[in-house]
Design a protein around this motif. Sequence first.
Motif, PDB file in Angstrom:
ATOM      1  N   ARG A   1       0.823  -1.220   0.000  1.00  0.00           N
ATOM      2  CA  ARG A   1       0.000   0.000   0.000  1.00  0.00           C
ATOM      3  C   ARG A   1       0.853   1.264   0.000  1.00  0.00           C
ATOM      4  N   PHE A   2       1.860   1.294   0.838  1.00  0.00           N
ATOM      5  CA  PHE A   2       2.677   2.491   0.938  1.00  0.00           C
ATOM      6  C   PHE A   2       3.648   2.613  -0.231  1.00  0.00           C
ATOM      7  N   GLY A   3       4.013   1.503  -0.835  1.00  0.00           N
ATOM      8  CA  GLY A   3       4.807   1.566  -2.054  1.00  0.00           C
ATOM      9  C   GLY A   3       4.026   2.177  -3.199  1.00  0.00           C
ATOM     10  N   VAL A   4       2.722   1.835  -3.291  1.00  0.00           N
ATOM     11  CA  VAL A   4       1.866   2.446  -4.310  1.00  0.00           C
ATOM     12  C   VAL A   4       1.751   3.946  -4.072  1.00  0.00           C
ATOM     13  N   LEU A   5       1.605   4.337  -2.802  1.00  0.00           N
ATOM     14  CA  LEU A   5       1.523   5.764  -2.487  1.00  0.00           C
ATOM     15  C   LEU A   5       2.807   6.489  -2.875  1.00  0.00           C
ATOM     16  N   ARG A   6       3.947   5.882  -2.564  1.00  0.00           N
ATOM     17  CA  ARG A   6       5.226   6.548  -2.811  1.00  0.00           C
ATOM     18  C   ARG A   6       5.574   6.597  -4.294  1.00  0.00           C
ATOM     19  N   ARG A   7       5.320   5.515  -5.033  1.00  0.00           N
ATOM     20  CA  ARG A   7       5.791   5.422  -6.405  1.00  0.00           C
ATOM     21  C   ARG A   7       4.739   5.809  -7.443  1.00  0.00           C
ATOM     22  N   VAL A   8       3.470   5.848  -7.053  1.00  0.00           N
ATOM     23  CA  VAL A   8       2.410   6.150  -8.019  1.00  0.00           C
ATOM     24  C   VAL A   8       1.668   7.437  -7.647  1.00  0.00           C
ATOM     25  N   HIS A   9       1.149   7.469  -6.435  1.00  0.00           N
ATOM     26  CA  HIS A   9       0.239   8.550  -6.077  1.00  0.00           C
ATOM     27  C   HIS A   9       0.925   9.893  -5.849  1.00  0.00           C
ATOM     28  N   LEU A  10       2.107   9.876  -5.223  1.00  0.00           N
ATOM     29  CA  LEU A  10       2.719  11.155  -4.845  1.00  0.00           C
ATOM     30  C   LEU A  10       2.975  12.055  -6.050  1.00  0.00           C
ATOM     31  N   SER A  11       3.411  11.470  -7.164  1.00  0.00           N
ATOM     32  CA  SER A  11       3.649  12.292  -8.351  1.00  0.00           C
ATOM     33  C   SER A  11       2.353  12.867  -8.903  1.00  0.00           C
ATOM     34  N   LEU A  12       1.279  12.094  -8.823  1.00  0.00           N
ATOM     35  CA  LEU A  12      -0.016  12.586  -9.293  1.00  0.00           C
ATOM     36  C   LEU A  12      -0.647  13.568  -8.318  1.00  0.00           C
ATOM     37  N   LEU A  13      -0.283  13.468  -7.043  1.00  0.00           N
ATOM     38  CA  LEU A  13      -0.850  14.351  -6.018  1.00  0.00           C
ATOM     39  C   LEU A  13      -0.078  15.660  -5.871  1.00  0.00           C
ATOM     40  N   LYS A  14       0.972  15.847  -6.629  1.00  0.00           N
ATOM     41  CA  LYS A  14       1.824  17.022  -6.450  1.00  0.00           C
ATOM     42  C   LYS A  14       1.060  18.344  -6.520  1.00  0.00           C
ATOM     43  N   PRO A  15       0.162  18.564  -7.512  1.00  0.00           N
ATOM     44  CA  PRO A  15      -0.586  19.835  -7.511  1.00  0.00           C
ATOM     45  C   PRO A  15      -1.420  20.032  -6.250  1.00  0.00           C
ATOM     46  N   GLY A  16      -2.082  18.967  -5.777  1.00  0.00           N
ATOM     47  CA  GLY A  16      -2.877  19.076  -4.561  1.00  0.00           C
ATOM     48  C   GLY A  16      -2.020  19.332  -3.338  1.00  0.00           C
ATOM     49  N   LEU A  17      -0.860  18.695  -3.266  1.00  0.00           N
ATOM     50  CA  LEU A  17       0.046  18.919  -2.143  1.00  0.00           C
ATOM     51  C   LEU A  17       0.545  20.364  -2.125  1.00  0.00           C
ATOM     52  N   ILE A  18       0.911  20.881  -3.291  1.00  0.00           N
ATOM     53  CA  ILE A  18       1.407  22.262  -3.368  1.00  0.00           C
ATOM     54  C   ILE A  18       0.296  23.251  -3.025  1.00  0.00           C
ATOM     55  N   THR A  19      -0.900  23.022  -3.563  1.00  0.00           N
ATOM     56  CA  THR A  19      -2.018  23.915  -3.281  1.00  0.00           C
ATOM     57  C   THR A  19      -2.354  23.931  -1.799  1.00  0.00           C
ATOM     58  N   GLY A  20      -2.423  22.754  -1.180  1.00  0.00           N
ATOM     59  CA  GLY A  20      -2.711  22.682   0.243  1.00  0.00           C
ATOM     60  C   GLY A  20      -1.655  23.377   1.078  1.00  0.00           C
ATOM     61  N   PHE A  21      -0.379  23.183   0.737  1.00  0.00           N
ATOM     62  CA  PHE A  21       0.701  23.844   1.467  1.00  0.00           C
ATOM     63  C   PHE A  21       0.590  25.361   1.358  1.00  0.00           C
ATOM     64  N   ILE A  22       0.311  25.861   0.152  1.00  0.00           N
ATOM     65  CA  ILE A  22       0.218  27.307  -0.047  1.00  0.00           C
ATOM     66  C   ILE A  22      -0.942  27.883   0.757  1.00  0.00           C
ATOM     67  N   LEU A  23      -2.093  27.222   0.734  1.00  0.00           N
ATOM     68  CA  LEU A  23      -3.251  27.720   1.476  1.00  0.00           C
ATOM     69  C   LEU A  23      -2.975  27.772   2.978  1.00  0.00           C
ATOM     70  N   VAL A  24      -2.365  26.722   3.509  1.00  0.00           N
ATOM     71  CA  VAL A  24      -2.045  26.711   4.941  1.00  0.00           C
ATOM     72  C   VAL A  24      -1.016  27.785   5.261  1.00  0.00           C
ATOM     73  N   PHE A  25      -0.011  27.945   4.411  1.00  0.00           N
ATOM     74  CA  PHE A  25       1.025  28.958   4.629  1.00  0.00           C
ATOM     75  C   PHE A  25       0.407  30.361   4.693  1.00  0.00           C
ATOM     76  N   ILE A  26      -0.498  30.662   3.766  1.00  0.00           N
ATOM     77  CA  ILE A  26      -1.134  31.983   3.745  1.00  0.00           C
ATOM     78  C   ILE A  26      -1.934  32.223   5.025  1.00  0.00           C
ATOM     79  N   GLU A  27      -2.713  31.235   5.441  1.00  0.00           N
ATOM     80  CA  GLU A  27      -3.564  31.415   6.613  1.00  0.00           C
ATOM     81  C   GLU A  27      -2.743  31.529   7.891  1.00  0.00           C
ATOM     82  N   VAL A  28      -1.671  30.755   8.005  1.00  0.00           N
ATOM     83  CA  VAL A  28      -0.832  30.842   9.205  1.00  0.00           C
ATOM     84  C   VAL A  28      -0.153  32.204   9.278  1.00  0.00           C
ATOM     85  N   MET A  29       0.262  32.743   8.143  1.00  0.00           N
ATOM     86  CA  MET A  29       0.883  34.055   8.125  1.00  0.00           C
ATOM     87  C   MET A  29      -0.052  35.126   8.680  1.00  0.00           C
ATOM     88  N   LYS A  30      -1.336  35.018   8.404  1.00  0.00           N
ATOM     89  CA  LYS A  30      -2.301  36.029   8.829  1.00  0.00           C
ATOM     90  C   LYS A  30      -2.942  35.714  10.171  1.00  0.00           C
TER      91      LYS A  30
END
Length: 555
Positions: free
Chosen positions: A468-497
Amino acid sequence: MQLISNIVQFRPPINANLRKLFRPLSLVVITICGLISFPVLLVVGSLWQPDPETWKMLWDTKLPGLAWNTLRLGAGVGIGTFLLGTTLAWIVVMYEFPGKRFFEWSLLLPLSMPGYVIGFVYISAFEYGSVVPEILEGCFGIEGWYPETSGALWVITVMTLVLYPYVYLMSKTAFMEQNLTLMEAARGLGQNKRQLFWRVAIPLARPSIFAGVSLAVMESLADFGTVGVFSYDTFTTAIYDVWFGLYDRQVATQLAGLLLLLVFLVLWFETSMKKRSRYYQVKGTRRTLSPVRPAKPIQLLLFSYPSIILFFAFFAPFSILVHWTINSEHGFLSDNIVQSAFNSFSLGAAAGMVVIGIALILAYGKRLEPGKTVTSMVRVATSGYAIPGSVVAVGILIPLSWLDHGLNNIFSGLFGITLGLILTGSLVGIMFAYVVRFLTMGFNSINSSLERITPSMDMAGRILGENRFGVLRRVHLSLLKPGLITGFILVFIEVMKEMPATLLMRPFGFETLATRIWQLTSESLAEEAALPSIIIVIMGLIPVMLLIRLSNNKR
């Protein structure tokens, strides 16, 4: 004997859902969700054992006024953001006019401007000898005009200017996806453009609009900085005053519980409105809206409307901040501004990574173990964005103080030493508060991306020998990159304010840009607060521009 043997050998069947609960991943998800939900449940639980004397004291003093101010603020911001967000989205989608491409993205710029920054800018700008009176006297010959910059109208106006992008963004997406056939049918029945907007477009976009408005209302209920700047008493300011002014945790917890019930009421209203109404659009012959080019005078009006909103919501306050900074006598890097900026950036980056890591575990666990218990626990744990930061802080400070006192008693009894407050007022507590408050953003971004990955890709990875975790690491993470970046940016903005949770839980002497702005503005040092305000706006503006670019790339 055979009957007895059958009874002895009989084993009751184990429920499939019960077996799922004892799987390692399910246990991890449930444990994390329980820890994140505990502070909120603690605040809610305090309402089950009310103190009659406390409630009588609250009712005889501030409670009616606090309730009225809070309700009036939420209602006013809800109406204001609805009117601004939907009308701006409608003209951007429906019409062609000069500057349309610019307004499509620039109307999101107020997201980078904290409400408390705009608040103290306008309060200070209208004071004697400040920017606005000088402009009015020099350009128009108007002398002695100093409006009263206080009261509900000012607070509602400022928060509407800051929060309307939530409604604008969701309404714009909903309008772009509407069916032109329905509009033509309505026009054939004699509906004019104004009637099309109110009777067809708004009802069809109701789910998205309600989501944006409810988000803006909950943000207004959770706000501490803006209402504090305007000296407008609400539940959030009362919680802070009681906690640090009277040092009465019981009263602060009771007020936090009341505010939490009001937030849950908003969530219930949004959910019930969605359930009562259903608006479907026919597929197959569906045609999307095409913008029309109106006459020149109408184009001028369409250009002027968003220009005025952007001027007052972003460009005017930002220009005043720059003016104050340039003419400041304290220099550009005075009073530990660099350290405060570093603290804000570090907290935002650290909180973004922690939230994204936890959100990834919860989203992936929910995907692999989609049982009722796991799904319900994840839903409760990811509802923190609807909870005010002051409520989260109160819910965390109480158990942290219990742990501190317990540890001190243990070490004092065993070793004769006192540890002091090692958890209360620490960065660990602040980070915990950020996780509770902003986990929703990270989870929604990752979960939406994860839902677009077909289960066949999981099956293909498992067939090739990955766990299960091999599938997450080798398959899903590359496909989830836009969602990971978007989530990080949103949290960063809110924490700053973010201000209330940081003010309540920060270590002694630890300053962020938000807390520094609060201290300077509370001492009426608006010009000294200009530079940290510019830094926090710029540090929030860069992620907003990245978000706009990411959204454009997805089209």
